[in-house]
Motif scaffolding. Sequence first.
Motif, PDB file in Angstrom:
ATOM      1  N   ALA A   1       4.005 -22.852   8.140  1.00 45.75           N
ATOM      2  CA  ALA A   1       2.498 -21.814   7.185  1.00 45.75           C
ATOM      3  C   ALA A   1       2.882 -20.489   7.439  1.00 45.75           C
ATOM      4  O   ALA A   1       3.590 -19.695   9.118  1.00 45.75           O
ATOM      5  N   ALA A   2       2.367 -19.747   6.700  1.00 39.25           N
ATOM      6  CA  ALA A   2       2.795 -18.123   6.784  1.00 39.25           C
ATOM      7  C   ALA A   2       1.389 -17.872   6.514  1.00 39.25           C
ATOM      8  O   ALA A   2       1.149 -17.756   5.711  1.00 39.25           O
ATOM      9  N   GLY A   3       1.454 -15.883   7.089  1.00 40.04           N
ATOM     10  CA  GLY A   3       0.251 -15.862   7.313  1.00 40.04           C
ATOM     11  C   GLY A   3       0.467 -14.008   7.025  1.00 40.04           C
ATOM     12  O   GLY A   3       1.403 -13.536   7.388  1.00 40.04           O
ATOM     13  N   PHE A   4      -0.531 -13.030   6.617  1.00 38.34           N
ATOM     14  CA  PHE A   4       0.004 -12.181   7.165  1.00 38.34           C
ATOM     15  C   PHE A   4      -1.553 -10.669   7.301  1.00 38.34           C
ATOM     16  O   PHE A   4      -2.094 -11.258   7.269  1.00 38.34           O
ATOM     17  N   LEU A   5      -1.578  -9.899   8.214  1.00 32.53           N
ATOM     18  CA  LEU A   5      -2.554  -9.755   8.394  1.00 32.53           C
ATOM     19  C   LEU A   5      -3.312  -8.692   7.522  1.00 32.53           C
ATOM     20  O   LEU A   5      -2.691  -8.333   6.613  1.00 32.53           O
ATOM     21  N   ARG A   6      -4.528  -8.391   7.729  1.00 32.56           N
ATOM     22  CA  ARG A   6      -5.579  -7.595   6.907  1.00 32.56           C
ATOM     23  C   ARG A   6      -6.056  -6.102   7.855  1.00 32.56           C
ATOM     24  O   ARG A   6      -6.107  -6.082   8.953  1.00 32.56           O
ATOM     25  N   VAL A   7      -5.170  -5.153   7.366  1.00 28.67           N
ATOM     26  CA  VAL A   7      -5.827  -4.234   8.008  1.00 28.67           C
ATOM     27  C   VAL A   7      -7.057  -2.997   7.581  1.00 28.67           C
ATOM     28  O   VAL A   7      -6.598  -2.599   6.297  1.00 28.67           O
ATOM     29  N   TYR A   8      -7.839  -3.278   8.141  1.00 26.01           N
ATOM     30  CA  TYR A   8      -9.613  -2.264   7.836  1.00 26.01           C
ATOM     31  C   TYR A   8      -9.002  -0.732   8.716  1.00 26.01           C
ATOM     32  O   TYR A   8      -9.044  -0.507   9.204  1.00 26.01           O
ATOM     33  N   GLY A   9      -9.061   0.107   7.269  1.00 25.51           N
ATOM     34  CA  GLY A   9      -9.613   1.433   7.713  1.00 25.51           C
ATOM     35  C   GLY A   9      -8.012   1.591   7.699  1.00 25.51           C
ATOM     36  O   GLY A   9      -8.065   3.266   8.312  1.00 25.51           O
ATOM     37  N   GLY A  10      -6.873   1.075   6.855  1.00 30.31           N
ATOM     38  CA  GLY A  10      -5.881   2.204   7.506  1.00 30.31           C
ATOM     39  C   GLY A  10      -5.691   2.978   6.380  1.00 30.31           C
ATOM     40  O   GLY A  10      -5.967   3.294   5.141  1.00 30.31           O
ATOM     41  N   SER A  11      -4.501   3.253   6.070  1.00 33.74           N
ATOM     42  CA  SER A  11      -4.161   4.309   4.568  1.00 33.74           C
ATOM     43  C   SER A  11      -3.261   3.601   3.611  1.00 33.74           C
ATOM     44  O   SER A  11      -3.551   4.278   2.689  1.00 33.74           O
ATOM     45  N   GLU A  12      -3.393   2.560   3.327  1.00 37.61           N
ATOM     46  CA  GLU A  12      -2.965   1.544   2.396  1.00 37.61           C
ATOM     47  C   GLU A  12      -4.453   1.038   2.266  1.00 37.61           C
ATOM     48  O   GLU A  12      -4.752   0.015   3.269  1.00 37.61           O
ATOM     49  N   VAL A  13      -4.542   0.937   1.006  1.00 31.98           N
ATOM     50  CA  VAL A  13      -6.056   0.602   0.226  1.00 31.98           C
ATOM     51  C   VAL A  13      -5.917  -1.031  -0.161  1.00 31.98           C
ATOM     52  O   VAL A  13      -6.420  -1.825   0.512  1.00 31.98           O
ATOM     53  N   LEU A  14      -5.007  -1.620  -0.412  1.00 33.60           N
ATOM     54  CA  LEU A  14      -4.568  -2.428  -0.645  1.00 33.60           C
ATOM     55  C   LEU A  14      -4.300  -3.775   0.708  1.00 33.60           C
ATOM     56  O   LEU A  14      -4.237  -5.352   0.622  1.00 33.60           O
ATOM     57  N   ASP A  15      -4.528  -3.232   1.218  1.00 32.44           N
ATOM     58  CA  ASP A  15      -4.227  -3.784   3.140  1.00 32.44           C
ATOM     59  C   ASP A  15      -5.305  -5.135   3.327  1.00 32.44           C
ATOM     60  O   ASP A  15      -5.477  -5.658   4.571  1.00 32.44           O
ATOM     61  N   THR A  16      -6.343  -4.404   2.452  1.00 36.80           N
ATOM     62  CA  THR A  16      -7.514  -5.325   2.973  1.00 36.80           C
ATOM     63  C   THR A  16      -8.255  -6.312   2.377  1.00 36.80           C
ATOM     64  O   THR A  16      -8.837  -6.864   1.510  1.00 36.80           O
ATOM     65  N   THR A  17      -6.689  -6.256   1.612  1.00 36.04           N
ATOM     66  CA  THR A  17      -6.776  -7.580   0.372  1.00 36.04           C
ATOM     67  C   THR A  17      -6.342  -8.951   0.146  1.00 36.04           C
ATOM     68  O   THR A  17      -5.083  -8.586   1.464  1.00 36.04           O
ATOM     69  N   ALA A  18      -6.583  -9.693   0.063  1.00 37.89           N
ATOM     70  CA  ALA A  18      -5.376 -11.073  -0.225  1.00 37.89           C
ATOM     71  C   ALA A  18      -4.074 -10.340  -0.813  1.00 37.89           C
ATOM     72  O   ALA A  18      -3.757 -11.742  -1.181  1.00 37.89           O
TER      73      ALA A  18
END
Length: 181
Positions: free
Chosen positions: A1-18
């Motif tokens: 299984a693989a995954g990636f982090l969600r970053v809230y409040g970061g500079s990249e708006v797409l980091d809060t999405t799936a």
Amino acid sequence: AAGFLRVYGGSEVLDTTAIHPESYAAAKVLLKEHGVKLGSSTPVKATAELSQALKIGEQTLADILEAFQTPGRDPREDLLGIPPPNFLSAKDFQTIKKGGRASLQELEAGMEVQGIVRNTVDFGAFVDIGVQQDALLHRSQIPPGTAKLQVGAVLKLWIQKIDRQHKSGQPRVSLTMKPLR
């Protein structure tokens, strides 16, 4: 299984999405050139022509469009049937912004906290209570007859002890499921 982090409040708006980072280029084209907005339903439909133009698969396109509608959604409830953790401020027990953290300095022995089980081990469980590191719930602090703890379980706990000067150099928080009086 693989995954990636969600970053809230970061500079990249797409980091809060799936949306997977490998698909950010296509997602940015959709945002910029097709009038798609985060957090609202999109007028764009996943079509073979659009997926070819973006050089992504149709399912990837459909997933990106779905992710635009629900940025920040935590999939644990849908996938596992468990609610995402509420990170609590130990100071006033008010729910704070998702991804927020209480300060270890705000914690005191005897405080009631809510936590989510992150890992189970022979000697107990490690529980996320909203501070920088997980706290230990030793098996001796789990009342007899309690169902076996599962990763993702949300628990009502009490802080039994805080060792701010632990020999490891990292503070340690000990928890109990037994109400402290």
